[in-house]
Write an enzyme that holds these catalytic residues in place. Structure first.
Site, PDB file in Angstrom:
ATOM      1  N   GLY A  88       6.530   5.428   1.872  1.00  0.00           N
ATOM      2  CA  GLY A  88       5.514   6.009   2.744  1.00  0.00           C
ATOM      3  C   GLY A  88       6.182   6.825   3.836  1.00  0.00           C
ATOM      4  CB  CYS A 132      10.215   1.928   9.498  1.00  0.00           C
ATOM      5  SG  CYS A 132       9.464   3.421  10.181  1.00  0.00           S
ATOM      6  CG  LEU A 133      11.754   6.352   5.224  1.00  0.00           C
ATOM      7  CD1 LEU A 133      11.132   7.574   4.547  1.00  0.00           C
ATOM      8  CD2 LEU A 133      13.035   5.940   4.510  1.00  0.00           C
ATOM      9  CD  GLU A 163       3.955   5.018   6.140  1.00  0.00           C
ATOM     10  OE1 GLU A 163       4.116   5.850   7.056  1.00  0.00           O
ATOM     11  OE2 GLU A 163       4.897   4.340   5.679  1.00  0.00           O
ATOM     12  CG  HIS A 205       4.473   5.550  11.309  1.00  0.00           C
ATOM     13  ND1 HIS A 205       5.435   5.442  12.294  1.00  0.00           N
ATOM     14  CD2 HIS A 205       5.042   5.042  10.191  1.00  0.00           C
ATOM     15  CE1 HIS A 205       6.529   4.890  11.784  1.00  0.00           C
ATOM     16  NE2 HIS A 205       6.311   4.632  10.509  1.00  0.00           N
TER      17      HIS A 205
HETATM   18 NI    NI Z   1       7.548   3.734   9.132  1.00  0.00          NI
END
Ligand code: NI
Length: 171
Positions: free
Chosen positions: A46, A93-94, A136, A139
């Protein structure tokens, strides 16, 4: 298509509430295509617009089904309209590379969102799909997964991030 830069915690854009998307034009389609490319390149499931420094309410995800088949979702102006149950599992989380922490989420979540053409749809997700839409959508509301950790796990994660920042591994 182009790879976008993924911003890391604590970039202010990650903590801002995204603006609603109003125009479903070619610019949006390009952003979505670039976000998918960036997400796959980073091996994520995601990616939300604030993570590529675009303060808008939109995310892409691809949580493969049980047979490993791709399941691309574009969620514009996402809202969580129903949740039930609980699950606890490791989450990443990226924008927080190398941080994986057990986090409690709902076991099931129903997402309401628009696709890239502006059509509304609902997605009823369980397990990883529920975890992903909740993460997401957070975010898009300026909430990062640190906010969902227990206090103890949050302090541990912050200490690890500080160490990585000091040694230049958090650029
Ligand atoms: Ni994330």
């Amino acid at each position: 298509m182009a790879l976008l830069e993924i911003v890391k915690y604590p970039e202010p854009v990650l903590h801002a509430v995204g603006k609603p998307v109003e125009r479903f034009d070619d610019e949006l389609k390009k952003l979505v295509a670039d976000m998918f490319e960036t997400m796959y390149d980073a091996k994520g499931v995601g990616l939300a617009a604030p993570q590529v420094n675009v303060s808008q309410r939109l995310f892409v995800m691809d949580v493969p089904d049980e047979e490993g088949k791709s399941n691309k979702i574009i969620a514009v102006n996402p809202e969580i309209i129903y949740v039930e149950g609980e699950q606890i599992g490791d989450e990443g989380c990226l924008s927080f590379p190398s941080i994986y922490v057990p986090i409690q989420r709902n076991q099931r979540a129903i997402l309401r969102a628009q696709d890239a053409a502006g059509n509304w749809f609902e997605l009823d997700g369980e397990n990883l799909a529920a975890r992903c839409v909740l993460h997401e959508t957070d975010h898009c509301d300026g909430i990062v997964f640190l906010n969902r950790m227990t206090k103890l796990k949050r302090e541990m994660a912050k200490r690890k991030i500080k160490k990585l920042q000091k040694t230049g591994q958090w650029e």
